[in-house]
Design a protein around this motif. Structure first.
Motif, PDB file in Angstrom:
ATOM      1  N   VAL A  10     -17.142 -59.661   2.239  1.00  0.00           N
ATOM      2  CA  VAL A  10     -17.180 -60.537   1.725  1.00  0.00           C
ATOM      3  C   VAL A  10     -17.918 -61.093   0.946  1.00  0.00           C
ATOM      4  CG1 VAL A  10     -15.166 -62.662   1.802  1.00  0.00           C
ATOM      5  CG2 VAL A  10     -14.458 -60.874   2.423  1.00  0.00           C
ATOM      6  N   LEU A  24      -8.044 -59.484   4.652  1.00  0.00           N
ATOM      7  CA  LEU A  24      -8.234 -60.579   3.743  1.00  0.00           C
ATOM      8  C   LEU A  24      -7.555 -62.106   4.272  1.00  0.00           C
ATOM      9  CD1 LEU A  24     -11.081 -62.700   3.004  1.00  0.00           C
ATOM     10  CD2 LEU A  24     -10.990 -61.356   1.225  1.00  0.00           C
ATOM     11  N   LEU A  28      -7.384 -65.460   5.443  1.00  0.00           N
ATOM     12  CA  LEU A  28      -6.535 -67.231   4.713  1.00  0.00           C
ATOM     13  C   LEU A  28      -5.461 -67.720   5.020  1.00  0.00           C
ATOM     14  CD1 LEU A  28      -7.479 -65.215   0.715  1.00  0.00           C
ATOM     15  CD2 LEU A  28      -8.496 -67.437   2.188  1.00  0.00           C
ATOM     16  N   GLN A  31      -6.662 -69.371   7.979  1.00  0.00           N
ATOM     17  CA  GLN A  31      -7.685 -70.714   7.458  1.00  0.00           C
ATOM     18  C   GLN A  31      -6.701 -71.787   7.323  1.00  0.00           C
ATOM     19  OE1 GLN A  31     -10.266 -68.977   4.642  1.00  0.00           O
ATOM     20  NE2 GLN A  31     -11.973 -69.090   6.032  1.00  0.00           N
ATOM     21  N   GLN A  34      -6.804 -74.711  10.048  1.00  0.00           N
ATOM     22  CA  GLN A  34      -7.483 -75.442  10.208  1.00  0.00           C
ATOM     23  C   GLN A  34      -7.681 -77.186   9.674  1.00  0.00           C
ATOM     24  OE1 GLN A  34     -10.797 -72.714   8.522  1.00  0.00           O
ATOM     25  NE2 GLN A  34     -10.659 -71.664  10.349  1.00  0.00           N
TER      26      GLN A  34
ATOM     27  N   LYS B 154     -20.520 -72.615  -6.885  1.00  0.00           N
ATOM     28  CA  LYS B 154     -19.526 -70.950  -7.328  1.00  0.00           C
ATOM     29  C   LYS B 154     -18.258 -71.136  -5.697  1.00  0.00           C
ATOM     30  CE  LYS B 154     -22.225 -67.034  -6.296  1.00  0.00           C
ATOM     31  NZ  LYS B 154     -22.854 -65.778  -6.268  1.00  0.00           N
ATOM     32  N   LEU B 159     -12.999 -73.577  -4.082  1.00  0.00           N
ATOM     33  CA  LEU B 159     -12.292 -74.403  -2.960  1.00  0.00           C
ATOM     34  C   LEU B 159     -11.451 -75.243  -3.246  1.00  0.00           C
ATOM     35  CD1 LEU B 159     -12.851 -74.394   0.748  1.00  0.00           C
ATOM     36  CD2 LEU B 159     -13.557 -76.962  -0.507  1.00  0.00           C
ATOM     37  N   HIS B 162      -8.438 -74.562  -4.995  1.00  0.00           N
ATOM     38  CA  HIS B 162      -7.045 -73.539  -4.177  1.00  0.00           C
ATOM     39  C   HIS B 162      -6.689 -75.013  -3.545  1.00  0.00           C
ATOM     40  CE1 HIS B 162      -5.194 -71.877  -1.505  1.00  0.00           C
ATOM     41  NE2 HIS B 162      -4.989 -71.215  -2.773  1.00  0.00           N
ATOM     42  N   TYR B 169      -4.446 -68.318  -7.037  1.00  0.00           N
ATOM     43  CA  TYR B 169      -5.062 -67.376  -7.470  1.00  0.00           C
ATOM     44  C   TYR B 169      -5.428 -67.320  -8.120  1.00  0.00           C
ATOM     45  CZ  TYR B 169      -5.373 -66.926  -2.177  1.00  0.00           C
ATOM     46  OH  TYR B 169      -5.494 -67.329  -1.347  1.00  0.00           O
ATOM     47  N   GLY B 181      -9.682 -60.713  -6.227  1.00  0.00           N
ATOM     48  CA  GLY B 181     -10.133 -60.427  -5.231  1.00  0.00           C
ATOM     49  C   GLY B 181     -11.361 -61.421  -5.030  1.00  0.00           C
ATOM     50  N   THR B 182     -12.294 -61.855  -5.918  1.00  0.00           N
ATOM     51  CA  THR B 182     -13.383 -62.527  -5.577  1.00  0.00           C
ATOM     52  C   THR B 182     -13.104 -63.901  -5.552  1.00  0.00           C
ATOM     53  OG1 THR B 182     -14.662 -61.308  -7.296  1.00  0.00           O
ATOM     54  CG2 THR B 182     -15.552 -62.771  -6.503  1.00  0.00           C
ATOM     55  N   LYS B 184     -10.823 -65.190  -3.470  1.00  0.00           N
ATOM     56  CA  LYS B 184     -10.782 -64.960  -2.779  1.00  0.00           C
ATOM     57  C   LYS B 184     -11.603 -64.905  -1.523  1.00  0.00           C
ATOM     58  CE  LYS B 184      -5.311 -62.296  -3.417  1.00  0.00           C
ATOM     59  NZ  LYS B 184      -4.490 -60.870  -2.962  1.00  0.00           N
ATOM     60  N   SER B 185     -12.140 -64.057  -2.052  1.00  0.00           N
ATOM     61  CA  SER B 185     -13.836 -64.081  -0.921  1.00  0.00           C
ATOM     62  C   SER B 185     -14.087 -65.456  -1.197  1.00  0.00           C
ATOM     63  CB  SER B 185     -14.691 -62.720  -1.759  1.00  0.00           C
ATOM     64  OG  SER B 185     -13.544 -61.581  -1.337  1.00  0.00           O
ATOM     65  N   ARG B 186     -14.074 -65.821  -2.322  1.00  0.00           N
ATOM     66  CA  ARG B 186     -15.045 -66.951  -2.528  1.00  0.00           C
ATOM     67  C   ARG B 186     -14.751 -68.515  -1.305  1.00  0.00           C
ATOM     68  NH1 ARG B 186     -17.313 -67.352  -8.450  1.00  0.00           N
ATOM     69  NH2 ARG B 186     -18.970 -65.510  -8.550  1.00  0.00           N
ATOM     70  N   LEU B 187     -13.083 -68.136  -1.485  1.00  0.00           N
ATOM     71  CA  LEU B 187     -12.060 -68.705  -0.596  1.00  0.00           C
ATOM     72  C   LEU B 187     -12.438 -69.181   0.853  1.00  0.00           C
ATOM     73  CD1 LEU B 187      -9.947 -71.484  -1.228  1.00  0.00           C
ATOM     74  CD2 LEU B 187      -8.553 -69.838  -1.173  1.00  0.00           C
ATOM     75  N   PHE B 188     -12.549 -67.476   0.841  1.00  0.00           N
ATOM     76  CA  PHE B 188     -12.350 -67.498   2.719  1.00  0.00           C
ATOM     77  C   PHE B 188     -14.042 -67.739   3.088  1.00  0.00           C
ATOM     78  CE2 PHE B 188     -14.204 -64.386   5.415  1.00  0.00           C
ATOM     79  CZ  PHE B 188     -13.359 -64.951   6.862  1.00  0.00           C
ATOM     80  N   LEU B 189     -15.022 -68.001   2.253  1.00  0.00           N
ATOM     81  CA  LEU B 189     -16.363 -68.927   2.369  1.00  0.00           C
ATOM     82  C   LEU B 189     -16.649 -69.664   2.456  1.00  0.00           C
ATOM     83  CD1 LEU B 189     -18.162 -65.312   0.749  1.00  0.00           C
ATOM     84  CD2 LEU B 189     -18.067 -65.660   2.674  1.00  0.00           C
ATOM     85  N   ARG B 191     -14.319 -71.934   2.669  1.00  0.00           N
ATOM     86  CA  ARG B 191     -13.493 -72.663   4.401  1.00  0.00           C
ATOM     87  C   ARG B 191     -13.982 -72.331   4.910  1.00  0.00           C
ATOM     88  NH1 ARG B 191      -6.633 -71.047   2.377  1.00  0.00           N
ATOM     89  NH2 ARG B 191      -6.480 -71.777   1.791  1.00  0.00           N
ATOM     90  N   ASN B 192     -14.573 -71.487   4.992  1.00  0.00           N
ATOM     91  CA  ASN B 192     -15.720 -71.084   6.979  1.00  0.00           C
ATOM     92  C   ASN B 192     -16.689 -72.002   7.075  1.00  0.00           C
ATOM     93  OD1 ASN B 192     -14.374 -69.185   8.642  1.00  0.00           O
ATOM     94  ND2 ASN B 192     -14.835 -67.847   7.364  1.00  0.00           N
TER      95      ASN B 192
END
Lengths: 160, 208
Positions: A10, A24, A28, A31, A34, B154, B159, B162, B169, B181-182, B184-189, B191-192
């Motif tokens: 990712v 994934l 999500l 999350q 959170q 980016k 974030l 969304h 998405y 897919g990107t 979702k990946s960016r959203l995950f990162l 949020r973390n």
């Protein structure tokens, strides 16, 4: 499922397998609970100032009265220019002069003038007993015709 | 005419953008400034808020947010209705933000997600957090605003679109021009990173 591996993929924006994508999705979903997500959702939206708004209105009003020339012009201009160029080429260029009578003419005016003279001469016929040479000199009629040549192998006038 | 306009204004305000009155959209396509002002009314706070958080500079944000609406008005005939109006506006906003950031010489920072201070990057929800009972304090909001500003452009755009603007998405994919897919990946990162920042803030608060 190796969580670390998926997170690494990712991070590098690598393509995930369908199974990894599903994982994934699950992360999500996790999350969503959170606090950070909740705080973001609660962030206030700032209204821009009235000065900002009136400036937008002013610019839109200005833009609304501007004629929408550019795109319309771009759409219409090329076919019009092309049609004009083709017409000019056909009428004035070799494409037209080869096929039309009066091929020596370099302009429409001279071609029309010549064509008119020939047509006028063709309808003036000599009376019986007229001096033929004098008639030809007066009318300016050509003594040799391409059509006569083609049809009879020589000028009809000369045979008279 | 005035009554009709007021009715239309009410319709626009009380409906989602997918239900935007066709009449208003067709009037906007004919460069009707009055009809377009209803769209500005409805979206100005969302667009301005997004742009301000993306650019982190009030002056630039005001300028770019204006530009979004001017561009939308001038190019309304290109709006084909395949995406929602909000997606289309956010797409213009996103592109203009990138342009402005480039002009200012700011490059999107690289994403660093190395866990720090023993915090994993994929913690589940904090058990101390109960959204039902806990109030979001203004200090917490401030901490999140600061954390948002630290995100790369980016990640931040995805974030915000969304979690704050509630775009799907697919809508974000269209607005930002990246695959789902990107998104979702960016959203995950994103949020973390935000969660880590908030945790640091909460730990600091607990120590005081």
């Amino acid at each position: 499922m190796n969580r670390e591996k998926i997170v690494q993929k990712v991070q590098h924006e690598e393509r995930l397998t369908p199974k990894e994508s599903a994982f994934l999705e699950a992360m999500l979903e996790e999350q969503r609970g959170q606090e950070a997500v909740a705080v973001v959702k609660s962030l206030k939206r700032d209204e821009p100032s009235l000065a900002w708004r009136s400036s937008v209105n002013e610019r839109i009003a200005k833009s609304a009265v501007k004629p929408r020339r550019s795109r319309q012009f771009i759409k219409v201009a090329p076919p019009v220019v092309l049609a004009a160029a083709l017409t000019a080429w056909f009428v004035l260029g070799y494409g037209g002069s080869e096929n039309l009578p009066g091929a020596n003419s370099t302009s429409i005016t001279s071609f029309l003038y010549e064509w008119h003279e020939e047509a006028s001469a063709a309808v003036i016929l000599p009376d019986a007993g007229t001096d033929l040479d004098g008639f030809l000199n007066r009318t300016g009629h050509q003594s040799r015709s391409d059509v006569d040549e083609l049809l009879y192998g020589g000028s009809v006038i000369e045979r008279l | 005419m005035g009554i009709l306009l007021n009715n239309m204004r009410t319709t626009v305000r009380h409906s989602g953008d997918s239900a935007l009155d066709r009449t208003i959209i067709s009037r906007c396509k004919n460069r009707d400034a009055e009809a377009f002002s209803m769209i500005v009314d409805q979206y100005q706070a969302r667009i301005y808020g997004f742009v301000r958080r993306m650019l982190r500079n009030t002056e630039d944000a005001e300028d770019v947010a204006q530009e979004v609406f001017i561009k939308a008005f001038e190019n309304f005939d290109r709006f084909d209705g395949r995406a929602s109006l909000s997606t289309w506006l956010f797409k213009i906003a996103s592109n203009l933000c990138i342009d402005r950031a480039r002009k200012r010489g700011r490059r999107p920072e690289l994403v660093s997600l190395e866990p720090g201070n023993g915090e994993g990057i994929h913690d589940a929800a904090d058990s101390r957090w109960d959204p039902q009972s806990s109030a979001v304090t203004s200090e917490m909001e401030q901490a999140i605003e600061e954390a948002l500003a630290q995100l790369s452009e980016k990640l931040r755009s995805v974030l915000l679109l969304h979690d704050l603007e509630e775009l799907s998405y697919e809508e974000i994919s269209k607005a930002v021009g990246i695959p789902v897919g990107t998104v979702k990946s960016r959203l995950f990162l994103a949020r973390n990173q935000l969660q880590q920042a908030l945790k640091r803030y909460l730990i600091g608060e607990a120590r005081q």
